[in-house]
Each structure stands twice: as structure tokens, then as C-alpha cells.
Scaffold this motif. Structure first.
Motif, PDB file in Angstrom:
ATOM      1  N   SER A 148       0.841  -1.236   0.103  1.00 19.20           N
ATOM      2  CA  SER A 148      -0.212  -0.008  -0.234  1.00 19.20           C
ATOM      3  C   SER A 148       0.970   1.366   0.055  1.00 19.20           C
ATOM      4  CB  SER A 148      -1.058  -0.155   1.101  1.00 19.20           C
ATOM      5  OG  SER A 148      -1.682   1.294   1.302  1.00 19.20           O
ATOM      6  N   LEU A 149       1.842   1.216   0.741  1.00 18.57           N
ATOM      7  CA  LEU A 149       2.990   2.363   0.870  1.00 18.57           C
ATOM      8  C   LEU A 149       3.432   2.834  -0.622  1.00 18.57           C
ATOM      9  CD1 LEU A 149       4.418   4.605   2.582  1.00 18.57           C
ATOM     10  CD2 LEU A 149       6.050   2.883   2.948  1.00 18.57           C
ATOM     11  N   ALA A 150       4.141   1.664  -1.266  1.00 18.41           N
ATOM     12  CA  ALA A 150       4.751   1.645  -2.582  1.00 18.41           C
ATOM     13  C   ALA A 150       3.489   2.370  -3.554  1.00 18.41           C
ATOM     14  CB  ALA A 150       5.149   0.387  -3.170  1.00 18.41           C
ATOM     15  N   GLU A 151       2.429   1.429  -3.594  1.00 14.90           N
ATOM     16  CA  GLU A 151       1.266   2.005  -4.723  1.00 14.90           C
ATOM     17  C   GLU A 151       0.923   3.422  -4.713  1.00 14.90           C
ATOM     18  OE1 GLU A 151      -2.681   0.502  -6.677  1.00 14.90           O
ATOM     19  OE2 GLU A 151      -1.942  -0.703  -5.038  1.00 14.90           O
ATOM     20  N   ASN A 152       0.451   3.747  -3.037  1.00  9.83           N
ATOM     21  CA  ASN A 152       0.119   5.120  -2.882  1.00  9.83           C
ATOM     22  C   ASN A 152       1.225   6.069  -2.793  1.00  9.83           C
ATOM     23  OD1 ASN A 152      -2.913   4.563  -2.659  1.00  9.83           O
ATOM     24  ND2 ASN A 152      -2.177   3.062  -1.147  1.00  9.83           N
ATOM     25  N   ALA A 153       2.103   5.752  -2.858  1.00  9.33           N
ATOM     26  CA  ALA A 153       3.374   6.813  -2.857  1.00  9.33           C
ATOM     27  C   ALA A 153       3.096   7.403  -4.504  1.00  9.33           C
ATOM     28  CB  ALA A 153       4.644   6.078  -2.929  1.00  9.33           C
ATOM     29  N   SER A 154       2.753   6.453  -5.609  1.00  6.26           N
ATOM     30  CA  SER A 154       2.530   7.102  -6.572  1.00  6.26           C
ATOM     31  C   SER A 154       1.003   7.673  -6.803  1.00  6.26           C
ATOM     32  CB  SER A 154       2.431   5.753  -7.811  1.00  6.26           C
ATOM     33  OG  SER A 154       2.041   6.169  -8.883  1.00  6.26           O
ATOM     34  N   ASP A 155       0.061   6.962  -6.328  1.00  6.13           N
ATOM     35  CA  ASP A 155      -1.279   7.597  -6.554  1.00  6.13           C
ATOM     36  C   ASP A 155      -1.562   8.632  -5.643  1.00  6.13           C
ATOM     37  OD1 ASP A 155      -1.701   5.270  -7.979  1.00  6.13           O
ATOM     38  OD2 ASP A 155      -3.266   4.156  -6.809  1.00  6.13           O
ATOM     39  N   GLY A 156      -0.983   8.909  -4.423  1.00  4.66           N
ATOM     40  CA  GLY A 156      -1.361  10.042  -3.514  1.00  4.66           C
ATOM     41  C   GLY A 156      -0.174  11.122  -3.637  1.00  4.66           C
ATOM     42  N   VAL A 157       1.089  10.727  -4.214  1.00  2.00           N
ATOM     43  CA  VAL A 157       1.980  11.797  -4.086  1.00  2.00           C
ATOM     44  C   VAL A 157       2.506  12.207  -5.321  1.00  2.00           C
ATOM     45  CG1 VAL A 157       4.058  12.569  -2.821  1.00  2.00           C
ATOM     46  CG2 VAL A 157       2.622  11.231  -1.686  1.00  2.00           C
ATOM     47  N   VAL A 158       3.058  11.273  -5.895  1.00  2.00           N
ATOM     48  CA  VAL A 158       3.891  11.533  -7.288  1.00  2.00           C
ATOM     49  C   VAL A 158       2.985  11.759  -8.357  1.00  2.00           C
ATOM     50  CG1 VAL A 158       5.366  10.484  -9.099  1.00  2.00           C
ATOM     51  CG2 VAL A 158       5.878  10.097  -6.621  1.00  2.00           C
ATOM     52  N   TRP A 246       5.173  -1.382 -10.659  1.00  2.00           N
ATOM     53  CA  TRP A 246       6.419  -0.944 -10.854  1.00  2.00           C
ATOM     54  C   TRP A 246       6.962  -0.259  -9.675  1.00  2.00           C
ATOM     55  CZ3 TRP A 246       8.853  -0.841 -15.428  1.00  2.00           C
ATOM     56  CH2 TRP A 246       8.258  -1.236 -16.398  1.00  2.00           C
ATOM     57  N   PRO A 247       5.988   0.503  -8.803  1.00  2.00           N
ATOM     58  CA  PRO A 247       6.700   0.747  -7.421  1.00  2.00           C
ATOM     59  C   PRO A 247       6.634  -0.247  -6.319  1.00  2.00           C
ATOM     60  CG  PRO A 247       4.303   1.805  -7.592  1.00  2.00           C
ATOM     61  CD  PRO A 247       4.719   1.134  -8.966  1.00  2.00           C
ATOM     62  N   GLU A 248       5.863  -1.258  -6.395  1.00  2.00           N
ATOM     63  CA  GLU A 248       5.596  -2.352  -5.574  1.00  2.00           C
ATOM     64  C   GLU A 248       7.261  -3.226  -5.728  1.00  2.00           C
ATOM     65  OE1 GLU A 248       2.236  -4.600  -5.479  1.00  2.00           O
ATOM     66  OE2 GLU A 248       0.882  -2.851  -5.112  1.00  2.00           O
ATOM     67  N   ALA A 249       7.064  -3.556  -7.116  1.00  2.00           N
ATOM     68  CA  ALA A 249       8.478  -4.324  -7.511  1.00  2.00           C
ATOM     69  C   ALA A 249       9.972  -3.707  -6.962  1.00  2.00           C
ATOM     70  CB  ALA A 249       8.580  -4.680  -8.968  1.00  2.00           C
ATOM     71  N   ALA A 250       9.811  -2.342  -7.172  1.00  2.00           N
ATOM     72  CA  ALA A 250      11.094  -1.514  -6.731  1.00  2.00           C
ATOM     73  C   ALA A 250      11.132  -1.703  -5.258  1.00  2.00           C
ATOM     74  CB  ALA A 250      10.968  -0.194  -7.300  1.00  2.00           C
ATOM     75  N   MET A 251       9.923  -1.623  -4.442  1.00  2.00           N
ATOM     76  CA  MET A 251      10.046  -1.574  -2.982  1.00  2.00           C
ATOM     77  C   MET A 251      10.372  -2.859  -2.512  1.00  2.00           C
ATOM     78  SD  MET A 251       9.698   0.158  -0.223  1.00  2.00           S
ATOM     79  CE  MET A 251       8.439   1.558  -0.430  1.00  2.00           C
ATOM     80  N   ALA A 252      10.066  -3.904  -3.120  1.00  2.00           N
ATOM     81  CA  ALA A 252      10.451  -5.332  -3.027  1.00  2.00           C
ATOM     82  C   ALA A 252      12.017  -5.525  -2.814  1.00  2.00           C
ATOM     83  CB  ALA A 252       9.596  -6.291  -3.675  1.00  2.00           C
ATOM     84  N   ALA A 253      12.434  -5.188  -3.873  1.00  2.00           N
ATOM     85  CA  ALA A 253      13.919  -5.664  -4.282  1.00  2.00           C
ATOM     86  C   ALA A 253      14.680  -4.447  -3.361  1.00  2.00           C
ATOM     87  CB  ALA A 253      14.235  -5.326  -5.818  1.00  2.00           C
ATOM     88  N   ALA A 254      14.083  -3.288  -2.892  1.00  2.00           N
ATOM     89  CA  ALA A 254      14.989  -2.277  -2.199  1.00  2.00           C
ATOM     90  C   ALA A 254      15.026  -2.946  -0.881  1.00  2.00           C
ATOM     91  CB  ALA A 254      13.927  -0.927  -2.317  1.00  2.00           C
ATOM     92  N   LEU A 255      13.934  -3.626  -0.522  1.00  2.00           N
ATOM     93  CA  LEU A 255      13.913  -4.052   1.103  1.00  2.00           C
ATOM     94  C   LEU A 255      14.647  -5.464   1.259  1.00  2.00           C
ATOM     95  CD1 LEU A 255      10.526  -2.761   2.225  1.00  2.00           C
ATOM     96  CD2 LEU A 255      12.709  -1.643   2.631  1.00  2.00           C
TER      97      LEU A 255
END
Length: 311
Positions: A148-158, A246-255
Motif C-alpha cells: 500500500s505504501l509503494a502503490e500509494n506513493a504513486s497515487d497519492g503523491v507523485v 512498478w513501485p511495488e517491485a522496486a520496493m520489494a527489491a529495495a527491502l
């Protein structure tokens, strides 16, 4: 429109949307939600043919979009340029950029999860995801919050900032209207599969660029940028959404964790593929690390806007 966006981002980061203000006037997304719900009740009739329901769905999209765009356009045209206009536009854009609100909702999951209080963590995560919280164990709660954090970083901010840069206040208002319609009627349920089709497809379209930019931003501020970029290219196309992966996959690998995978909703189970499948499940500490990554990304985003403003 860059300086008003910086004002909006600063206000949201500092204050969120204050509860006292919400109690007094509500929230623009809530106003849009009431209009969408009214049109859904009136135009989405159970006995109508699918073609009719798709047409009424397009009428709803047009009506809600215009209800958001026209006032925003008129206000922006009336305000013009100058310091006071910049501050006024920033104040109007403030509730449409959900930077702190998103952080606080995910932090409300991370805190009880770190204490081992899964019941409180389930209650908190139910506020931000649509899956069945009663069927989530601790790793499932951590996955849901991080996704939710990764997806909504796009939907809610970017995405609001992206459309604000391109089209000003009308662009932000239009985006929030489209995104709110998708969240309310863009579901593949018997009631909304036809009526919500236009809203869902339009939401996919307006999030194409922001979702990929968000994934790139997460990769940029992570300790493993190459792994995040590789995960996006490899796993994002397999996601059920053309954008959220896209943001979820990036977040998964980043963590260094795996996200997505099978999950249960009220309407049934969904057997989704894993993102970064070879990694372990996330835990409470990973949700906290995701929040730190989100804050670093927000700082870089604000710095980029400031640089653009000075240029």
C-alpha cells in the motif's frame, strides 16, 4: 505551478489534513466520493443491459471530472500570478497531495506489528487495503502495508504532483477525481464490471507515467538501485495492474523481501504472482524501513521540485 506545489507539499508534510479541519469541512476527496456514490445509485441500475451500464459509467466519469476541473480552472484563472496567488493555489492543492497522511496510516500498522499486537495491526491495515484482514498473519499484514505504501506513493503523491506540473490545479483536481472514481467503482464485481470500466481504464492511463517514475524514485533512494530496477523490469509486467507493480517491485527489491502473491478479498481469493519471489516475507522492521525509504524519496522529490522552481 511549481511553487504552489511546493507549498502544498510542505503543508501536507507538516500538518497532514488536520482532524479539526476535517470535522469542520470534510475533505475534497470525500466531496467527490459523495458525488460518485450518488451517481452510482442513480445511474447504475441492476436491470439495465451491460451496454447501458457502460454508457452510464462514461457519463459518470465525464460528470465527476468536470465537477472537479471546472472550479479548479476558474479559480486558477482568477488568481493569476504573484505571491498571494501562489499561497492560495498551494492551500487549494494541499489536501490533494497525501504525503503525510499515507505515512501516518502505514506507521499505524508498523507500530502494533512491531509490538506483536497482530489484532491492532489488522485493524490498522484494514483502513488502507481491501483484502480480508481476518485472514492475514503477521507477514501478510507487513506485505499489505508495504504494498500500500509503494502503490500509494504513486497515487497519492507523485501522480498529483506530476499532473499539477503539467496542467496546474485543474490537473491535480482531475487526477484525484479519476483516482477516486477508480477506488469506488473501478472494480470487477458484478455491480461495477460494466459501470466502472471507463473509470478503471482512465485511471490506468493517467497513472502510466507516475507509477514508473515512482518506481525509479524508490530505486534511486534505495541501497540497491540496480536490484530495484531489475525487479521492476522483470516483475512489474506480471502484476495484475499495469501500474502498481512498478513501485511495488522496486520496493520489494529495495527491502530485500517478496511482495504481492496470493491474497484473500471479501469477494474471493486472488492467486497473484510474487514480486521478488526468491526473497523472504517482510516483517515489522521491513515496514519501518519502507517508511524511511518513502521519506527519503519525498525529500528527493521536494528537492527536485525546488531545483525546477529556481531554474
Amino acid at each position: 505551478m511549481i511553487w504552489p506545489l511546493l507549498v502544498a507539499l510542505a503543508l501536507e508534510a507538516a500538518l497532514g489534513w488536520p482532524a479539526r479541519l476535517h470535522a469542520r469541512i470534510g475533505h475534497p476527496v470525500g466531496w467527490l466520493g459523495r458525488l460518485i456514490a450518488a451517481l452510482d445509485r442513480r445511474l447504475n441500475r441492476e436491470g439495465d443491459a451491460p451496454e447501458r451500464r457502460r454508457l452510464m459509467g462514461r457519463v459518470t466519469v465525464a460528470a465527476v471530472a468536470l465537477a472537479a476541473i471546472v472550479p479548479a480552472y476558474l479559480v486558477q484563472a482568477r488568481l493569476g500570478d504573484g505571491l498571494l496567488s501562489t499561497l492560495a493555489l498551494g492551500l487549494l492543492a494541499w489536501p490533494l497531495v497525501a504525503a503525510r497522511s499515507l505515512h501516518d496510516h502505514v506507521a499505524a500498522v508498523a507500530a502494533p506489528l512491531a509490538r506483536g499486537d497482530t489484532d491492532a495491526a489488522r485493524a490498522a491495515v484494514a483502513m488502507i487495503v481491501g483484502r480480508d484482514p481476518d485472514r492475514l498473519d503477521a507477514p501478510g499484514i507487513a506485505r499489505a502495508a508495504t504494498e500500500s505504501l509503494a502503490e500509494n506513493a504513486s497515487d497519492g503523491v507523485v501522480a498529483p504532483l506530476f499532473w499539477g506540473l503539467l496542467l496546474g490545479l485543474p490537473g491535480i483536481a482531475a487526477y484525484k477525481a479519476i483516482n477516486t472514481m477508480d477506488s469506488m467503482i473501478g472494480h470487477r464485481t458484478p455491480r461495477h464490471v460494466d459501470f466502472g470500466r471507463a473509470a478503471a481504464r482512465l485511471d490506468d492511463l493517467v497513472n502510466l507515467a507516475p507509477a514508473r517514475l515512482t518506481g525509479g524514485l524508490i530505486a534511486l533512494v534505495s541501497a540497491h538501485p540496480r536490484a530495484s530496477l531489475d525487479a521492476m523490469r522483470r516483475d512489474a509486467p506480471r502484476h495484475r495492474s499495469p501500474n502498481a507493480g512498478w513501485p511495488e517491485a522496486a520496493m520489494a527489491a529495495a527491502l530485500g523481501v517478496r511482495l504481492s502473491g496470493p491474497r484473500a478479498y471479501a469477494e474471493g481469493a486472488a492467486d497473484e504472482p510474487w514480486l521478488n519471489a526468491d526473497a523472504p516475507d517482510p516483517g515489522a522492521g521491513d515496514v519501518t524501513r519502507a517508511l524511511a525509504l518513502y521519506c527519503r524519496g519525498g525529500a528527493v522529490l521536494a528537492g527536485a521540485l525546488l531545483a525546477l522552481a529556481w531554474l
